[in-house]
Write a protein that holds these residues in place. Structure first.
Motif, short mmCIF file in Angstrom:
data_model
loop_
_atom_site.label_atom_id
_atom_site.label_comp_id
_atom_site.label_asym_id
_atom_site.label_seq_id
_atom_site.Cartn_x
_atom_site.Cartn_y
_atom_site.Cartn_z
N ASP A 53 0.84 -1.20 0.00
CA ASP A 53 0.00 0.00 0.00
C ASP A 53 0.88 1.25 0.00
O ASP A 53 0.55 2.25 -0.65
N ALA A 54 2.00 1.20 0.70
CA ALA A 54 2.95 2.32 0.70
C ALA A 54 3.50 2.56 -0.70
O ALA A 54 3.65 3.71 -1.13
N ILE A 55 3.78 1.48 -1.41
CA ILE A 55 4.28 1.61 -2.79
C ILE A 55 3.23 2.31 -3.66
O ILE A 55 3.57 3.18 -4.46
N CYS A 56 1.97 1.96 -3.47
CA CYS A 56 0.90 2.61 -4.25
C CYS A 56 0.83 4.11 -3.91
O CYS A 56 0.68 4.94 -4.81
N ALA A 62 4.64 10.24 -6.88
CA ALA A 62 5.49 10.43 -8.06
C ALA A 62 4.67 10.95 -9.25
O ALA A 62 5.12 11.83 -9.98
N LEU A 63 3.46 10.43 -9.41
CA LEU A 63 2.60 10.89 -10.51
C LEU A 63 2.17 12.33 -10.30
O LEU A 63 2.11 13.12 -11.26
N SER A 64 1.86 12.70 -9.07
CA SER A 64 1.52 14.10 -8.79
C SER A 64 2.69 15.02 -9.08
O SER A 64 2.52 16.11 -9.64
N LEU A 65 3.89 14.57 -8.73
CA LEU A 65 5.08 15.36 -9.02
C LEU A 65 5.29 15.48 -10.53
O LEU A 65 5.64 16.55 -11.03
N CYS A 66 5.05 14.39 -11.26
CA CYS A 66 5.17 14.43 -12.72
C CYS A 66 4.18 15.41 -13.34
O CYS A 66 4.52 16.11 -14.29
N VAL A 67 2.97 15.48 -12.79
CA VAL A 67 1.97 16.42 -13.30
C VAL A 67 2.47 17.85 -13.08
O VAL A 67 2.37 18.70 -13.97
N ALA A 68 3.00 18.12 -11.88
CA ALA A 68 3.50 19.47 -11.59
C ALA A 68 4.68 19.83 -12.50
O ALA A 68 4.73 20.92 -13.08
N ILE A 69 5.62 18.89 -12.64
CA ILE A 69 6.78 19.14 -13.51
C ILE A 69 6.34 19.31 -14.96
O ILE A 69 6.80 20.20 -15.67
N CYS A 87 5.02 9.51 -17.80
CA CYS A 87 5.25 9.05 -16.42
C CYS A 87 4.21 8.02 -16.02
O CYS A 87 4.53 7.00 -15.39
N ALA A 88 2.95 8.26 -16.38
CA ALA A 88 1.89 7.32 -16.05
C ALA A 88 2.08 5.99 -16.79
O ALA A 88 1.81 4.92 -16.23
N LEU A 89 2.56 6.06 -18.03
CA LEU A 89 2.80 4.83 -18.79
C LEU A 89 3.96 4.02 -18.22
O LEU A 89 4.03 2.81 -18.42
N VAL A 90 4.86 4.67 -17.52
CA VAL A 90 5.95 3.95 -16.86
C VAL A 90 5.46 3.36 -15.54
O VAL A 90 5.77 2.22 -15.19
N ALA A 91 4.67 4.14 -14.79
CA ALA A 91 4.22 3.70 -13.46
C ALA A 91 3.17 2.59 -13.54
O ALA A 91 3.21 1.65 -12.73
N SER A 92 2.26 2.67 -14.49
CA SER A 92 1.15 1.72 -14.55
C SER A 92 1.59 0.26 -14.71
O SER A 92 1.12 -0.60 -13.96
N PRO A 93 2.49 -0.05 -15.65
CA PRO A 93 2.91 -1.46 -15.76
C PRO A 93 3.63 -1.97 -14.51
O PRO A 93 3.52 -3.13 -14.15
N ARG A 94 4.33 -1.08 -13.84
CA ARG A 94 5.01 -1.51 -12.60
C ARG A 94 4.00 -1.87 -11.52
O ARG A 94 4.18 -2.86 -10.80
N LEU A 95 2.94 -1.07 -11.39
CA LEU A 95 1.90 -1.41 -10.42
C LEU A 95 1.17 -2.68 -10.82
O LEU A 95 0.84 -3.51 -9.96
#
Length: 112
Positions: A53-56, A62-69, A87-95
């Motif tokens: 759950d912490a990883i999620c 990280a996704l919020s930071l990517c949106v800001a950046i 960023c979302a396309l990188v994070a989604s497969p990992r989850l």
């Protein structure tokens, strides 16, 4: 109300994307704090589910930071429009992989 909003032209107050920054930066802070607290609790209690759950939560940070950046990059050059989506396309497969590994692990090591 939503349909009326879409039917009539309107202008954003402030700079374009300013509201997005007001949402994504606090989102990063909250998700990061929650993720770190959950991770610490997960290790202290030896809870695999709390660690996952912490990883999620940390991924959400990280996704919020990517949106800001991404928002800041688009202000510099509109050619960076794709940054937060990448960023979302990188994070989604990992989850997805984390979830699949957890499911397979439970099926293999849990007695019937």
């Amino acid at each position: 109300m939503a349909i009326e909003h879409l039917q009539h032209e309107h202008e954003e107050e402030g700079e374009p994307g300013e509201a997005l920054l007001y949402l994504s930066i606090p989102g990063f802070v909250v998700f990061a704090l929650l993720g770190l607290i959950k991770l610490r609790l997960g290790y202290k209690t030896r809870s695999a589910s709390m660690k996952k759950d912490a990883i999620c939560s940390l991924t959400g940070a990280a996704l919020s930071l990517c949106v800001a950046i991404g928002n800041l990059l688009v202000r510099v050059s509109s050619s960076w429009w794709w940054f937060d989506a990448a960023c979302a396309l990188v994070a989604s497969p990992r989850l997805l992989l984390l979830g699949l590994c957890t499911t397979c692990e439970r099926r293999l090591f849990t007695p019937p």
